[in-house]
Design a protein around this motif. Sequence first.
Motif, PDB file in Angstrom:
ATOM      1  N   SER A  65     -93.606  53.471   5.063  1.00 26.31           N
ATOM      2  CA  SER A  65     -94.471  53.163   3.922  1.00 26.31           C
ATOM      3  C   SER A  65     -93.749  52.307   2.891  1.00 26.31           C
ATOM      4  CB  SER A  65     -94.967  54.452   3.256  1.00 26.31           C
ATOM      5  OG  SER A  65     -93.918  55.120   2.551  1.00 26.31           O
ATOM      6  N   VAL A  66     -92.423  52.266   2.949  1.00 25.94           N
ATOM      7  CA  VAL A  66     -91.652  51.492   1.971  1.00 25.94           C
ATOM      8  C   VAL A  66     -91.917  49.985   2.134  1.00 25.94           C
ATOM      9  CG1 VAL A  66     -89.335  50.941   1.139  1.00 25.94           C
ATOM     10  CG2 VAL A  66     -89.922  53.310   1.701  1.00 25.94           C
ATOM     11  N   PRO A  67     -91.704  49.398   3.336  1.00 27.46           N
ATOM     12  CA  PRO A  67     -92.050  47.983   3.477  1.00 27.46           C
ATOM     13  C   PRO A  67     -93.546  47.725   3.379  1.00 27.46           C
ATOM     14  CG  PRO A  67     -91.442  48.918   5.587  1.00 27.46           C
ATOM     15  CD  PRO A  67     -91.087  49.941   4.554  1.00 27.46           C
ATOM     16  N   THR A  68     -94.359  48.727   3.712  1.00 26.33           N
ATOM     17  CA  THR A  68     -95.807  48.550   3.627  1.00 26.33           C
ATOM     18  C   THR A  68     -96.245  48.423   2.171  1.00 26.33           C
ATOM     19  OG1 THR A  68     -96.117  49.818   5.665  1.00 26.33           O
ATOM     20  CG2 THR A  68     -98.042  49.530   4.248  1.00 26.33           C
ATOM     21  N   GLY A  69     -95.900  49.414   1.357  1.00 22.92           N
ATOM     22  CA  GLY A  69     -96.321  49.401  -0.039  1.00 22.92           C
ATOM     23  C   GLY A  69     -95.675  48.292  -0.840  1.00 22.92           C
ATOM     24  N   PHE A  70     -94.353  48.158  -0.724  1.00 25.81           N
ATOM     25  CA  PHE A  70     -93.677  47.117  -1.484  1.00 25.81           C
ATOM     26  C   PHE A  70     -94.000  45.729  -0.936  1.00 25.81           C
ATOM     27  CE2 PHE A  70     -90.807  50.706  -2.661  1.00 25.81           C
ATOM     28  CZ  PHE A  70     -91.029  50.653  -4.026  1.00 25.81           C
ATOM     29  N   GLY A  71     -94.234  45.636   0.374  1.00 28.02           N
ATOM     30  CA  GLY A  71     -94.667  44.359   0.928  1.00 28.02           C
ATOM     31  C   GLY A  71     -95.982  43.913   0.320  1.00 28.02           C
ATOM     32  N   ALA A  72     -96.928  44.858   0.175  1.00 31.95           N
ATOM     33  CA  ALA A  72     -98.220  44.536  -0.439  1.00 31.95           C
ATOM     34  C   ALA A  72     -98.048  44.136  -1.902  1.00 31.95           C
ATOM     35  CB  ALA A  72     -99.169  45.720  -0.320  1.00 31.95           C
ATOM     36  N   GLU A  73     -97.114  44.774  -2.611  1.00 26.06           N
ATOM     37  CA  GLU A  73     -96.888  44.451  -4.022  1.00 26.06           C
ATOM     38  C   GLU A  73     -96.208  43.085  -4.196  1.00 26.06           C
ATOM     39  OE1 GLU A  73     -94.849  47.551  -6.116  1.00 26.06           O
ATOM     40  OE2 GLU A  73     -96.280  49.096  -5.530  1.00 26.06           O
ATOM     41  N   LEU A  74     -95.306  42.740  -3.282  1.00 25.15           N
ATOM     42  CA  LEU A  74     -94.529  41.511  -3.419  1.00 25.15           C
ATOM     43  C   LEU A  74     -95.240  40.286  -2.851  1.00 25.15           C
ATOM     44  CD1 LEU A  74     -91.075  43.014  -2.372  1.00 25.15           C
ATOM     45  CD2 LEU A  74     -91.630  42.111  -4.642  1.00 25.15           C
ATOM     46  N   ALA A  75     -96.161  40.493  -1.914  1.00 28.01           N
ATOM     47  CA  ALA A  75     -96.779  39.369  -1.212  1.00 28.01           C
ATOM     48  C   ALA A  75     -97.431  38.331  -2.129  1.00 28.01           C
ATOM     49  CB  ALA A  75     -97.785  39.890  -0.178  1.00 28.01           C
ATOM     50  N   PRO A  76     -98.146  38.735  -3.181  1.00 32.06           N
ATOM     51  CA  PRO A  76     -98.812  37.705  -3.997  1.00 32.06           C
ATOM     52  C   PRO A  76     -97.861  36.680  -4.604  1.00 32.06           C
ATOM     53  CG  PRO A  76     -99.758  39.852  -4.451  1.00 32.06           C
ATOM     54  CD  PRO A  76     -98.538  40.098  -3.603  1.00 32.06           C
ATOM     55  N   THR A  77     -96.620  37.055  -4.853  1.00 32.44           N
ATOM     56  CA  THR A  77     -95.665  36.112  -5.437  1.00 32.44           C
ATOM     57  C   THR A  77     -94.643  35.603  -4.420  1.00 32.44           C
ATOM     58  OG1 THR A  77     -94.305  37.987  -6.164  1.00 32.44           O
ATOM     59  CG2 THR A  77     -95.855  37.045  -7.762  1.00 32.44           C
ATOM     60  N   TYR A  78     -94.279  36.429  -3.436  1.00 28.42           N
ATOM     61  CA  TYR A  78     -93.230  36.050  -2.483  1.00 28.42           C
ATOM     62  C   TYR A  78     -93.791  35.277  -1.290  1.00 28.42           C
ATOM     63  CZ  TYR A  78     -89.122  36.510   0.557  1.00 28.42           C
ATOM     64  OH  TYR A  78     -88.035  36.261   1.373  1.00 28.42           O
ATOM     65  N   SER A  79     -94.957  35.667  -0.804  1.00 27.10           N
ATOM     66  CA  SER A  79     -95.533  35.023   0.389  1.00 27.10           C
ATOM     67  C   SER A  79     -97.043  34.867   0.215  1.00 27.10           C
ATOM     68  CB  SER A  79     -95.223  35.846   1.637  1.00 27.10           C
ATOM     69  OG  SER A  79     -95.689  37.182   1.465  1.00 27.10           O
ATOM     70  N   PRO A  80     -97.475  34.127  -0.798  1.00 28.71           N
ATOM     71  CA  PRO A  80     -98.911  34.035  -1.088  1.00 28.71           C
ATOM     72  C   PRO A  80     -99.714  33.374   0.006  1.00 28.71           C
ATOM     73  CG  PRO A  80     -97.672  32.426  -2.387  1.00 28.71           C
ATOM     74  CD  PRO A  80     -96.664  33.335  -1.743  1.00 28.71           C
ATOM     75  N   GLU A  81     -99.049  32.646   0.912  1.00 26.08           N
ATOM     76  CA  GLU A  81     -99.779  31.965   1.979  1.00 26.08           C
ATOM     77  C   GLU A  81    -100.257  32.902   3.081  1.00 26.08           C
ATOM     78  OE1 GLU A  81     -95.654  32.265   3.760  1.00 26.08           O
ATOM     79  OE2 GLU A  81     -96.535  32.147   1.761  1.00 26.08           O
ATOM     80  N   LEU A  82     -99.691  34.110   3.161  1.00 25.33           N
ATOM     81  CA  LEU A  82    -100.067  35.040   4.220  1.00 25.33           C
ATOM     82  C   LEU A  82    -101.442  35.632   3.951  1.00 25.33           C
ATOM     83  CD1 LEU A  82     -96.710  36.977   4.828  1.00 25.33           C
ATOM     84  CD2 LEU A  82     -97.628  35.014   6.102  1.00 25.33           C
ATOM     85  N   GLY A 103     -89.458  45.052   1.641  1.00 26.45           N
ATOM     86  CA  GLY A 103     -90.672  44.258   1.523  1.00 26.45           C
ATOM     87  C   GLY A 103     -90.469  42.820   1.960  1.00 26.45           C
ATOM     88  N   TYR A 104     -89.358  42.221   1.528  1.00 27.47           N
ATOM     89  CA  TYR A 104     -89.078  40.841   1.927  1.00 27.47           C
ATOM     90  C   TYR A 104     -88.930  40.730   3.449  1.00 27.47           C
ATOM     91  CZ  TYR A 104     -87.807  39.939  -3.013  1.00 27.47           C
ATOM     92  OH  TYR A 104     -87.799  39.802  -4.382  1.00 27.47           O
ATOM     93  N   ALA A 105     -88.222  41.685   4.047  1.00 24.88           N
ATOM     94  CA  ALA A 105     -88.008  41.636   5.498  1.00 24.88           C
ATOM     95  C   ALA A 105     -89.323  41.726   6.255  1.00 24.88           C
ATOM     96  CB  ALA A 105     -87.069  42.754   5.929  1.00 24.88           C
ATOM     97  N   ALA A 106     -90.232  42.583   5.786  1.00 20.32           N
ATOM     98  CA  ALA A 106     -91.531  42.696   6.445  1.00 20.32           C
ATOM     99  C   ALA A 106     -92.317  41.394   6.338  1.00 20.32           C
ATOM    100  CB  ALA A 106     -92.319  43.852   5.837  1.00 20.32           C
ATOM    101  N   LEU A 107     -92.358  40.812   5.150  1.00 22.47           N
ATOM    102  CA  LEU A 107     -93.137  39.593   4.932  1.00 22.47           C
ATOM    103  C   LEU A 107     -92.525  38.396   5.663  1.00 22.47           C
ATOM    104  CD1 LEU A 107     -93.817  40.150   1.133  1.00 22.47           C
ATOM    105  CD2 LEU A 107     -95.440  40.497   3.009  1.00 22.47           C
ATOM    106  N   ASP A 108     -91.208  38.291   5.647  1.00 26.83           N
ATOM    107  CA  ASP A 108     -90.568  37.195   6.372  1.00 26.83           C
ATOM    108  C   ASP A 108     -90.685  37.382   7.879  1.00 26.83           C
ATOM    109  OD1 ASP A 108     -89.783  35.669   4.160  1.00 26.83           O
ATOM    110  OD2 ASP A 108     -87.990  36.898   3.859  1.00 26.83           O
ATOM    111  N   GLY A 109     -90.721  38.626   8.338  1.00 23.28           N
ATOM    112  CA  GLY A 109     -90.943  38.877   9.759  1.00 23.28           C
ATOM    113  C   GLY A 109     -92.313  38.386  10.204  1.00 23.28           C
TER     114      GLY A 109
END
Length: 410
Positions: free
Chosen positions: A213-230, A182-188
């Motif tokens: 689906s792993v970076p997709t689902g976990f990326g969506a779950e982590l985004a509000p706290t890890y990358s809220p600006e996206l 998830g982090y790799a997808a969001l940082d990418g």
Amino acid sequence: MRQISRPLTTLIAVIGVAASLCVLTPTASSTPLPAPVAAPALLPTQDPFYEPPRGYEKRAPGAILRTRQVGLGWRGTDVPITATQILYRSTNNSGHPTSTVTTVISPPGVGPGAPRRMVSYHSFYDALGAQCDPSYTLRGGNMSERPIDLALITGLMAAGYTVAVPDYEGRGLRWTIARESGYAALDGIRAALRQLRAPARTPIALYGYSGGSVPTGFGAELAPTYSPELNIIGAAAGGIPVDPAHNLGYINGKPEWTGVIPALMAVYAETYDIDLASYLSPKGERILRQVAGECIEEFADEYPGLTDHQLLKPSVGGVLDVPGVRQAISENVMGTLGTPRVPMMLGVGNSDGIGDGVMIAADVAGLAESYRSRGVPTTFTEYRGQTHTAAYIPWSVEALTFLNGRFAGR
């Protein structure tokens, strides 16, 4: 997972025709093309581009460390499209700095700073070897790969989307590991937006099937706290391994997919520093050596009838009885890392009343219900009678329709 490549000729042909009509003819505004594509001379593990510079750990997640222009192709046939590859800083499963690469493809004529719509496309590359990385295969590396990713990415670009394709397993090839993927997808996405000088509120969608689906689902779950600006506007995930412990039990002893068992054992042992070697049987030692460094099409169906008990000493029991394994897997259950703030589209096949042969339908349905109970608009489709491979086609059609609607504000 790569095994889904076999019966997708029709889907690839449809997308390929659309792409050839829409974007494969060079335009005056296109970026000049590099030399015709040949298989990359160096694997990612040998290529200096992948080595982060000294002191990169001090940079912020998503920081650009290095870039290059590359051509795309397959088996020596070049596609007249260029891409930018970005080495960027990310975060690993333990919360420490790491780096990986994303490949960014823009529609012809869409220059830096221009408004755009972006799809973070998550390949189902399911790798234990760097030769499986999308940043390598999209350039014509790994001749055994089929051009599914290239065809689908080209189709998305033909529809006007900018596409970012991260090597989301990272340098450690941590397949199915939730946070790192998830982090790799969001940082990418962060790195791609910086490189493109894209507007801050550029709309972004997440897209991935099976391993993707792993970076997709976990990326969506982590985004509000890890990358809220996206400005993520939706996520489409299909063929989802919601709880790997359930998937391991489902495929245990089956004629297909059982190679996933030793592969996952190897990944979890490395990621969580589990002393697996002390518990392996002679057969387990041999098979784990065989799957090391392979892509999923090499190991998935290679061991029909294999069980986890065969891989372990008789006194151990199953893989979940190995100290540390059950706890490690529990940290990678989808639905447990956060609540998405965007609409979700989920889907899975059901060919035997339980699942699609590797993913469990009730797990995906339960994930959808969990999201709904937390106020997340979620659609769920079960493709009855469809295996994991076959379900990819109707899921893709539904996922692209969903994402088109999200970009249109629906």
